[in-house]
Design a protein around this motif. Structure first.
Motif, PDB file in Angstrom:
ATOM      1  N   GLY A  98      62.825 116.946  71.164  1.00 40.74           N
ATOM      2  CA  GLY A  98      62.991 116.427  69.812  1.00 40.74           C
ATOM      3  C   GLY A  98      62.784 114.933  69.692  1.00 40.74           C
ATOM      4  O   GLY A  98      63.035 114.164  70.621  1.00 40.74           O
ATOM      5  N   ASN A  99      62.308 114.518  68.512  1.00 41.95           N
ATOM      6  CA  ASN A  99      62.012 113.100  68.288  1.00 41.95           C
ATOM      7  C   ASN A  99      63.255 112.225  68.305  1.00 41.95           C
ATOM      8  O   ASN A  99      63.224 111.091  68.776  1.00 41.95           O
ATOM      9  N   VAL A 123      66.453 107.989  71.340  1.00 41.31           N
ATOM     10  CA  VAL A 123      67.651 107.626  72.104  1.00 41.31           C
ATOM     11  C   VAL A 123      67.309 107.464  73.575  1.00 41.31           C
ATOM     12  O   VAL A 123      67.798 106.553  74.253  1.00 41.31           O
ATOM     13  N   GLY A 124      66.431 108.340  74.077  1.00 39.66           N
ATOM     14  CA  GLY A 124      66.025 108.242  75.468  1.00 39.66           C
ATOM     15  C   GLY A 124      65.348 106.920  75.794  1.00 39.66           C
ATOM     16  O   GLY A 124      65.548 106.354  76.873  1.00 39.66           O
ATOM     17  N   VAL A 148      57.648 108.458  66.631  1.00 46.70           N
ATOM     18  CA  VAL A 148      58.955 107.913  66.255  1.00 46.70           C
ATOM     19  C   VAL A 148      58.749 106.607  65.496  1.00 46.70           C
ATOM     20  O   VAL A 148      58.119 105.679  66.008  1.00 46.70           O
ATOM     21  N   THR A 149      59.275 106.538  64.276  1.00 41.05           N
ATOM     22  CA  THR A 149      59.137 105.327  63.475  1.00 41.05           C
ATOM     23  C   THR A 149      59.819 104.149  64.151  1.00 41.05           C
ATOM     24  O   THR A 149      60.961 104.246  64.590  1.00 41.05           O
ATOM     25  N   GLY A 150      59.100 103.024  64.224  1.00 40.77           N
ATOM     26  CA  GLY A 150      59.699 101.784  64.699  1.00 40.77           C
ATOM     27  C   GLY A 150      59.430 101.421  66.140  1.00 40.77           C
ATOM     28  O   GLY A 150      59.840 100.344  66.575  1.00 40.77           O
ATOM     29  N   THR A 151      58.713 102.260  66.889  1.00 39.52           N
ATOM     30  CA  THR A 151      58.474 101.899  68.289  1.00 39.52           C
ATOM     31  C   THR A 151      57.583 100.659  68.408  1.00 39.52           C
ATOM     32  O   THR A 151      57.754  99.852  69.328  1.00 39.52           O
ATOM     33  N   MET A 201      59.260 107.833  80.718  1.00 39.99           N
ATOM     34  CA  MET A 201      60.460 108.381  81.352  1.00 39.99           C
ATOM     35  C   MET A 201      61.276 109.254  80.402  1.00 39.99           C
ATOM     36  O   MET A 201      62.102 110.053  80.849  1.00 39.99           O
ATOM     37  N   SER A 202      61.048 109.102  79.106  1.00 38.32           N
ATOM     38  CA  SER A 202      61.810 109.865  78.114  1.00 38.32           C
ATOM     39  C   SER A 202      61.100 111.138  77.677  1.00 38.32           C
ATOM     40  O   SER A 202      61.620 111.880  76.835  1.00 38.32           O
ATOM     41  N   GLU A 203      59.926 111.414  78.214  1.00 34.49           N
ATOM     42  CA  GLU A 203      59.104 112.527  77.733  1.00 34.49           C
ATOM     43  C   GLU A 203      59.753 113.899  77.910  1.00 34.49           C
ATOM     44  O   GLU A 203      59.438 114.837  77.180  1.00 34.49           O
TER      45      GLU A 203
END
Length: 273
Positions: free
Chosen positions: A237-238, A243-244, A194-197, A231-233
């Motif tokens: 979808g990316n 959002v997660g 994900v771009t920006g993490t 926790m978002s795994e």
């Protein structure tokens, strides 16, 4: 830091809602602003050279991010960095792209020579490039061939040179102030999708800088993003994953941190610098 200490700082942020001034890149600006809001802080993303000093003067912390660099943003970041140094406002410099761009590396060296920073942040390649002038990589992703010991030595060297905390992000995040070194093992491979993490990690660190020192801020940011990534795994979808991450930053509990935190303080800092 313990889970209780990290959650205590999160709770403190929700009580005071500090203003975080970010001069960052348009690729991640929305993600960073929402991550700051998720920690109950107030983002300000001003970057015009004629207003950034005024904005920085009223901020509780400053984030400077070298991604997608422009002439205007370069002028603005120097103005804000000087202001933060003069006013003792905690500041983090995110070295995006310094391993693949001589322009950015030279600019970062110039800023570091003129201004004081609380935290210097980068991925393994970016931190290594700032310590080793002959190193160069392609793109903004970390070089998988760089080992943790080599990066630790580079991080310590930079921390001692500039009297600050250095955060090197990777599979194992490394945080050092030149005396202490902490490894953080939280995180998910999906964070790299994900771009920006990485930029969000810098934004979270800036939030924590408003309530604690550089070492604690860097550790807390790495732990928080790493756990929220884990926790978002389960989401598909990316887009849903991004959002997660925001959802979990805004909803994280002390128990979540306590059950998932994976950090280790090293017994000694490697002195081969």
């Amino acid at each position: 830091m313990t889970a209780k200490e990290i959650y205590g700082k999160i709770h403190e942020l929700s009580d005071i809602s500090p203003l975080i001034h970010c001069i960052t890149n348009p690729i991640s600006i929305n993600f960073c602003a929402n991550a700051i809001l998720a920690l109950s802080c107030r983002p300000m993303m001003a970057e015009h050279p004629c207003e950034v000093r005024e904005i920085t003067e009223g901020a509780d912390a400053l984030l400077l991010n070298l991604g997608n660099i422009t002439d205007v943003r370069m002028r603005s970041m120097e103005i804000s960095a000087r202001c933060a140094s003069e006013k003792d406002i905690p500041c983090i410099l995110d070295l995006v792209g310094t391993a693949c761009s001589e322009l950015r590396r030279n600019y970062a060296n110039g800023l570091l020579g003129k201004c004081r920073f609380t935290v210097i942040k980068g991925n393994y390649s970016e931190i290594y490039a700032m310590a080793e002038s002959d190193y160069h990589s392609a793109g903004v992703d970390a070089d998988a061939s760089l080992d943790i010991e080599k990066i630790g030595i580079s991080a310590v060297r930079l921390a001692k040179k500039y009297g600050c905390t250095v955060m090197a992000s990777g599979k194992t995040d490394i945080v050092t102030d030149g005396t202490r070194m902490i490894h953080i093992y939280n995180g998910s491979p999906r964070l790299a999708k994900v771009t920006g993490t990485g930029c969000v990690l810098g934004a979270l660190c800036a939030c924590f800088l408003s309530v604690c020192d550089g070492l604690c801020s860097a550790v807390a940011a790495c732990v928080l993003l790493g756990i929220c990534g884990e926790m978002s795994e389960s989401v598909l979808g990316n887009g849903s994953y991004a959002v997660g991450i925001l959802d979990n930053i805004s909803r994280i509990t002390e128990k979540d941190i306590e059950n998932n935190i994976k950090i280790k303080e090293m017994n000694r800092v490697n002195e081969k610098v």
